[in-house]
Write an enzyme that holds these catalytic residues in place. Structure first.
Site, PDB file in Angstrom:
ATOM      1  N   ASN A  20       0.822  -1.232   0.000  1.00 37.16           N
ATOM      2  CA  ASN A  20       0.000   0.000   0.000  1.00 37.16           C
ATOM      3  C   ASN A  20       0.850   1.274   0.000  1.00 37.16           C
ATOM      4  O   ASN A  20       0.341   2.365   0.257  1.00 37.16           O
ATOM      5  CB  ASN A  20      -1.001  -0.002   1.167  1.00 37.16           C
ATOM      6  CG  ASN A  20      -0.294   0.065   2.513  1.00 37.16           C
ATOM      7  OD1 ASN A  20       0.941  -0.019   2.574  1.00 37.16           O
ATOM      8  ND2 ASN A  20      -1.051   0.216   3.586  1.00 37.16           N
ATOM      9  N   ASP A  95       5.716 -16.528  14.912  1.00 36.79           N
ATOM     10  CA  ASP A  95       6.676 -16.306  15.977  1.00 36.79           C
ATOM     11  C   ASP A  95       5.869 -16.048  17.251  1.00 36.79           C
ATOM     12  O   ASP A  95       5.097 -15.090  17.305  1.00 36.79           O
ATOM     13  CB  ASP A  95       7.470 -15.040  15.591  1.00 36.79           C
ATOM     14  CG  ASP A  95       8.892 -15.092  16.043  1.00 36.79           C
ATOM     15  OD1 ASP A  95       9.109 -15.511  17.194  1.00 36.79           O
ATOM     16  OD2 ASP A  95       9.773 -14.693  15.266  1.00 36.79           O
ATOM     17  N   GLU A 237      13.569 -21.366  20.155  1.00 37.22           N
ATOM     18  CA  GLU A 237      14.701 -20.452  20.026  1.00 37.22           C
ATOM     19  C   GLU A 237      15.370 -20.361  21.380  1.00 37.22           C
ATOM     20  O   GLU A 237      14.804 -19.827  22.335  1.00 37.22           O
ATOM     21  CB  GLU A 237      14.237 -19.066  19.577  1.00 37.22           C
ATOM     22  CG  GLU A 237      15.404 -18.207  19.148  1.00 37.22           C
ATOM     23  CD  GLU A 237      15.593 -16.939  19.946  1.00 37.22           C
ATOM     24  OE1 GLU A 237      16.496 -16.164  19.608  1.00 37.22           O
ATOM     25  OE2 GLU A 237      14.856 -16.709  20.925  1.00 37.22           O
ATOM     26  N   HIS A 314      16.981 -12.098  11.843  1.00 39.45           N
ATOM     27  CA  HIS A 314      16.663 -10.707  12.189  1.00 39.45           C
ATOM     28  C   HIS A 314      17.455 -10.222  13.399  1.00 39.45           C
ATOM     29  O   HIS A 314      17.341  -9.063  13.776  1.00 39.45           O
ATOM     30  CB  HIS A 314      15.162 -10.599  12.456  1.00 39.45           C
ATOM     31  CG  HIS A 314      14.762 -11.413  13.655  1.00 39.45           C
ATOM     32  ND1 HIS A 314      14.784 -12.790  13.646  1.00 39.45           N
ATOM     33  CD2 HIS A 314      14.403 -11.047  14.902  1.00 39.45           C
ATOM     34  CE1 HIS A 314      14.449 -13.232  14.850  1.00 39.45           C
ATOM     35  NE2 HIS A 314      14.204 -12.202  15.628  1.00 39.45           N
ATOM     36  N   ASP A 315      18.210 -11.111  14.041  1.00 38.33           N
ATOM     37  CA  ASP A 315      19.037 -10.721  15.187  1.00 38.33           C
ATOM     38  C   ASP A 315      20.515 -10.632  14.823  1.00 38.33           C
ATOM     39  O   ASP A 315      21.369 -10.480  15.707  1.00 38.33           O
ATOM     40  CB  ASP A 315      18.887 -11.739  16.333  1.00 38.33           C
ATOM     41  CG  ASP A 315      17.525 -11.661  16.990  1.00 38.33           C
ATOM     42  OD1 ASP A 315      16.903 -10.583  16.963  1.00 38.33           O
ATOM     43  OD2 ASP A 315      17.074 -12.690  17.529  1.00 38.33           O
TER      44      ASP A 315
HETATM   45  O1  TEU Z   1      15.858 -13.195  20.765  1.00 37.81           O
HETATM   46  C1  TEU Z   1      16.283 -13.796  21.927  1.00 37.81           C
HETATM   47  C2  TEU Z   1      17.660 -13.380  22.279  1.00 37.81           C
HETATM   48  O2  TEU Z   1      18.290 -12.555  21.682  1.00 37.81           O
HETATM   49  C3  TEU Z   1      18.148 -14.000  23.467  1.00 37.81           C
HETATM   50  O3  TEU Z   1      17.471 -15.198  23.529  1.00 37.81           O
HETATM   51  C4  TEU Z   1      19.549 -14.374  23.567  1.00 37.81           C
HETATM   52  O4  TEU Z   1      19.527 -15.336  24.540  1.00 37.81           O
HETATM   53  C5  TEU Z   1      20.498 -13.357  24.022  1.00 37.81           C
HETATM   54  O5  TEU Z   1      20.778 -12.446  22.999  1.00 37.81           O
HETATM   55  C6  TEU Z   1      21.759 -14.000  24.505  1.00 37.81           C
HETATM   56  O6  TEU Z   1      22.615 -13.066  24.992  1.00 37.81           O
HETATM   57  C7  TEU Z   1      14.492 -13.128  20.568  1.00 37.81           C
HETATM   58  C8  TEU Z   1      14.189 -12.435  19.257  1.00 37.81           C
HETATM   59  O7  TEU Z   1      14.728 -13.214  18.212  1.00 37.81           O
HETATM   60  C9  TEU Z   1      14.720 -11.048  19.293  1.00 37.81           C
HETATM   61  O8  TEU Z   1      14.525 -10.368  18.091  1.00 37.81           O
HETATM   62  C10 TEU Z   1      14.042 -10.312  20.413  1.00 37.81           C
HETATM   63  O9  TEU Z   1      14.604  -9.038  20.568  1.00 37.81           O
HETATM   64  C11 TEU Z   1      14.134 -11.070  21.731  1.00 37.81           C
HETATM   65  O10 TEU Z   1      13.817 -12.438  21.601  1.00 37.81           O
HETATM   66  C12 TEU Z   1      13.161 -10.508  22.710  1.00 37.81           C
HETATM   67  O11 TEU Z   1      11.857 -10.887  22.347  1.00 37.81           O
END
Ligand code: TEU
Length: 548
Positions: A20, A95, A237, A314-315
């Site tokens: 959009n 998620d 995760e 994404h992390d």
């Molecule tokens: O990430 C989780 C995460 O980053 C931690 O589990 C990790 O254990 C830590 O960095 C270790 O030092 C998830 C998502 O993927 C992330 O994008 C979110 O920011 C986070 O959870 C909070 O919901």
């Protein structure tokens, strides 16, 4: 198709496709691109959180688990997405953010308002805060003046930890699964599950990972959520999980997930002291064959189902920028990394844009970032502790920061790379590299995109050996990585060179080169060129001298 054969395509919805033209990706955009996703050859689409949110932590701060964030669309759009996906034999994975809710979630608002409410007990409170630190930096306790109490948050202060010791809170979390399952979702990513239980020790210290009650809480949740859903899968995760824990938590009495993400590589290139807030230029390519990874790959008791591999998510930042080559060997390094990932035992995740070799966008100042983790690190390491200058922090985040993987997908070379019709995007755009777009790469049979497609097809074609074969990984001299997969009288040998150097390897007999990161079809003759990685097929009867 069996679970272990599946390939997952991960989408960060705000940056995939903006139908959009409001500067933000949306569900309609994803629907428009389903044919593209199908054509890639994947089976499951994992969407990072799509729920109502303040987007303080990219949607991992959920306001309402039962509705779609307005920016992304409506529940009707979601239903259409599931329907259109199913038509193409694609599944959706959601998620599920279990460890915390947003501080604006109605449960938390009630908890703040009414001390006798049920919701007060959904969260963790104290009168006397300990020294506990949040994962995103700073104290994990936040003061609420009108209550004269502190609440606990392991991540940002806008993400309030759920009190998993409370069975009613677990029950409430389980109902989230019911809702989405009813709408046709069979795959669930369970976010940050190693953190749901906490050991608050008497001496004031805190253990927030794999704490004592974790299995008890999660198993209760899984029973409540999944007992009547035998066709659902849940991928846990839990960063920091190792071979021993995978064995323990993916099977038997203490099972808490169908599969776990394999985090063995994600720290490679991080700073020694400040993790992804720093950068270690001396990281070594042989780290890809680190002890943790070898223990997973070489332990036959660890099944393929129980492992889910990724390069980027994404992390993290973009894998090629972090580990490969952004210049001359861009394509070869992208292909080598892909081949290395696919050589690992288990399910595979492709993070959107990885299939066209997207790179870190490059950040030039603090204000270009959007990630709460980046904001906090500037506040702590630059403003408060003065550990880094602002420029240093910007450099480090340009290499390892999470925003590197959160900018718009590059569909073509038109305005905003075809992400939308030209509206200002919510985050900066990527680098303008003409070859790095879907439209360009679809035309080029030697592109990274076509390499991914070949890789996926080949993996299916040889699935007896590739997926069911006996796996062995080792580091050879010269830092080449070798993975062999044996099944009956057949063998696949992956030789991976993820370095920018030429490497020598004594010649061995093989039947065929199935795939190579170089597209010139040159015969292998003792030399692996920079980022040259190859899959060989060998008939065991013709035993060569592969170093095993
Ligand atoms: O990430 C989780 C995460 O980053 C931690 O589990 C990790 O254990 C830590 O960095 C270790 O030092 C998830 C998502 O993927 C992330 O994008 C979110 O920011 C986070 O959870 C909070 O919901």
């Amino acid at each position: 198709m069996r679970l272990k054969e599946k390939i997952i395509y991960q989408i960060f919805p705000r940056s995939f496709m903006d139908a959009n033209n409001d500067g933000n990706g949306d569900l309609k955009g994803i629907i428009e691109k389903l044919d593209y996703i199908k054509d890639l050859g994947v089976d499951v689409i994992w969407l990072c959180p799509i729920y109502e949110t303040e987007f303080k932590d990219a949607g991992y701060d959920v306001l309402d688990y039962f509705s779609i964030w307005k920016v992304f669309g409506t529940l009707e759009d979601f239903k259409k997405l599931v329907k259109e996906a199913k038509k193409r034999n694609l599944e959706i994975m959601l998620d599920i953010v279990l460890n915390h809710t947003s501080n604006k979630h109605q449960w938390f608002l009630k908890a703040l308002e009414d001390k006798n409410s049920e919701e007060r007990n959904y969260y963790i409170w104290t009168d006397k805060p300990t020294k506990a630190e949040s994962i995103f930096g700073g104290s994990a306790w936040e003061y609420v003046p009108h209550l004269k109490k502190y609440y606990f948050h392991l991540f940002a202060k806008e993400q309030v930890d759920i009190n998993w010791a409370n069975p009613k809170a677990r029950e409430a979390m389980a109902r989230i699964i019911d809702f989405w399952y009813e709408l046709g979702v069979k795959y669930f990513r369970l976010d940050a599950i190693q953190h749901v239980a906490k050991d608050f020790n008497i001496d004031g210290t805190l253990n927030h990972s794999f704490a004592k009650k974790m299995v008890e809480y999660l198993q209760d949740f899984l029973r409540l959520a999944f007992a009547d859903k035998s066709d659902a899968y849940f991928i846990g995760e839990a960063s920091g999980i190792d071979a021993a824990k995978i064995l323990k938590y993916a099977n038997g009495k203490e099972k808490i997930a169908t599969s776990f993400y394999n985090f063995s590589w994600w720290w490679i290139g991080w700073g020694k002291k400040t993790g992804r807030n720093g950068y270690d230029s001396l990281w070594n390519p042989k780290d890809f064959a680190n002890e943790g990874q070898l223990k997973i790959q070489n332990n036959d008791k660890i099944t393929s189902e129980s492992i889910t591999n990724f390069l980027t998510n994404h992390d993290t930042s973009r894998a090629i920028s972090r580990w490969g080559d952004e210049n001359f060997f861009w394509k070869e390094s992208a292909k080598s990394l892909a081949l290395m990932q696919f050589a690992m035992k288990g399910l595979q995740v492709i993070y959107f844009g990885e299939e066209i070799g997207m790179l870190n966008p490059g950040f030039s100042s603090r204000k270009e970032f959007r990630d709460v983790d980046a904001f906090n690190s500037y506040e702590i390491f630059v403003d408060k502790e003065k550990k880094y200058t602002e420029d240093e922090m910007t450099k480090y985040h340009s290499i390892n920061g999470r925003d590197n993987s959160r900018f718009p997908m590059q569909w073509n070379n038109e305005s905003n790379f075809g992400f939308n019709k030209g509206a200002q995007t919510w985050i900066k755009l990527g680098k303008n590299i003409p070859d790095c777009s879907v439209a360009q790469q679809e035309k080029d049979s030697h592109s990274i995109l076509n390499f991914y497609k070949k890789l996926i097809k080949l993996r299916y074609k040889y699935k007896n050996i590739w997926i069911d074969g006996k796996n062995k990984m080792k580091l050879l001299d010269n830092d080449l990585i070798q993975v062999t997969k044996n099944y009956k009288d057949k063998k696949l040998v992956f030789i991976i060179n993820v370095t920018k150097h030429e490497k020598y390897l004594k010649s061995f007999k093989y039947d065929e080169i199935l795939l190579s990161s170089y597209s010139d079809n040159k015969k292998f003759n003792s030399i692996f060129r920079p980022y040259e990685s190859i899959v060989f097929s060998i008939n065991n009867k013709k035993e060569g001298n592969v170093n095993e």
